[in-house]
Design an enzyme around this catalytic site. Structure first.
Site, PDB file in Angstrom:
ATOM      1  N   HIS A  91       0.248   0.815 -13.878  1.00 42.24           N
ATOM      2  CA  HIS A  91       1.204  -0.437 -14.298  1.00 42.24           C
ATOM      3  C   HIS A  91       2.697  -0.171 -14.420  1.00 42.24           C
ATOM      4  O   HIS A  91       2.934   0.694 -14.698  1.00 42.24           O
ATOM      5  CB  HIS A  91       0.381  -1.143 -15.897  1.00 42.24           C
ATOM      6  CG  HIS A  91       1.246  -2.423 -15.829  1.00 42.24           C
ATOM      7  ND1 HIS A  91       0.911  -3.566 -15.510  1.00 42.24           N
ATOM      8  CD2 HIS A  91       2.292  -2.619 -16.707  1.00 42.24           C
ATOM      9  CE1 HIS A  91       1.546  -4.532 -15.998  1.00 42.24           C
ATOM     10  NE2 HIS A  91       2.331  -4.076 -16.809  1.00 42.24           N
TER      11      HIS A  91
ATOM     12  N   GLY B  20       0.665  -1.078  -0.108  1.00 47.42           N
ATOM     13  CA  GLY B  20      -0.113  -0.028  -0.154  1.00 47.42           C
ATOM     14  C   GLY B  20       0.778   1.252   0.060  1.00 47.42           C
ATOM     15  O   GLY B  20       0.183   2.457   0.328  1.00 47.42           O
TER      16      GLY B  20
END
Length: 195
Positions: free
Chosen positions: A105, A13
């Site tokens: 990505h 995270g």
């Protein structure tokens, strides 16, 4: 007009934390929810430390998109941010959030995308192919892995001596620098378009 964001993450995270901190002082953009499919994901602790609600929705629950949509509706979510979220988003959710689900990505799509291409898998593939450059791609999410319309790309060089860990560090720096800014720009354009 205030926009509510949900951040979806499956792991540590760090991107989620960076995005939350970036928008903390913004009175128009509010990160109101963190969702993970992994009950052991450290993103839960990061969200808690920043006073953001978090939910664990296990993998089998994602098979029923109506339940997910109910949760998003309950929290009045306008945009969904995928920050290292490893499940494919169902078409039912994409249809309700067209061009409102943003993914990052860790490569220059269309190269090194698709099922199984995430995190270190991507960096190892780039190093093994002896690429001269890599980077990040921020794109809208569609029902196929890493095939939605590209919003933004940033590049970094790959040196012959770089390990996949070296490359991962370069990619993380690009993510931290660009992802929140690109999200903010997309949201600004959205608000301008509906005025």
């Amino acid at each position: 007009m205030e926009l509510n964001l949900a951040i979806l993450a499956s792991g540590s995270g760090t991107n989620a934390e960076n995005i939350i901190k970036y928008f903390q002082s913004n009175n128009k953009i509010n990160v109101s929810l963190v969702i993970t499919n992994n009950p052991n994901a450290f993103v839960i602790q990061r969200a808690k430390a920043l006073n953001i609600d978090s939910l664990v929705i296990k993998n089998e629950e994602w098979k029923n998109p109506q339940n997910i949509l109910e949760i998003l509706k309950l929290h009045k979510i306008d945009f969904i941010i995928l920050a290292g979220f490893l499940l494919r988003i169902k078409k039912d959710i994409i249809n309700i959030y067209p061009n409102k689900i943003i993914n990052i990505h860790p490569a220059l799509l269309p190269k090194y995308g698709g099922k199984g291409m995430y995190g270190d898998n991507v960096h190892k593939a780039v190093i093994n192919a002896q690429e001269k450059e890599s980077g990040i791609t921020i794109h809208f999410c569609n029902e196929f892995y890493d095939q939605g319309d590209i919003i933004f790309q940033a590049k970094c060089s790959v040196q012959p001596e770089d390990t996949y860990e070296d490359l991962a560090n370069k990619i993380h720096q690009l993510e931290y620098k660009h992802f929140p800014v690109v999200i903010e720009n997309v949201l600004r354009q959205y608000v301008d378009s509906i005025r």
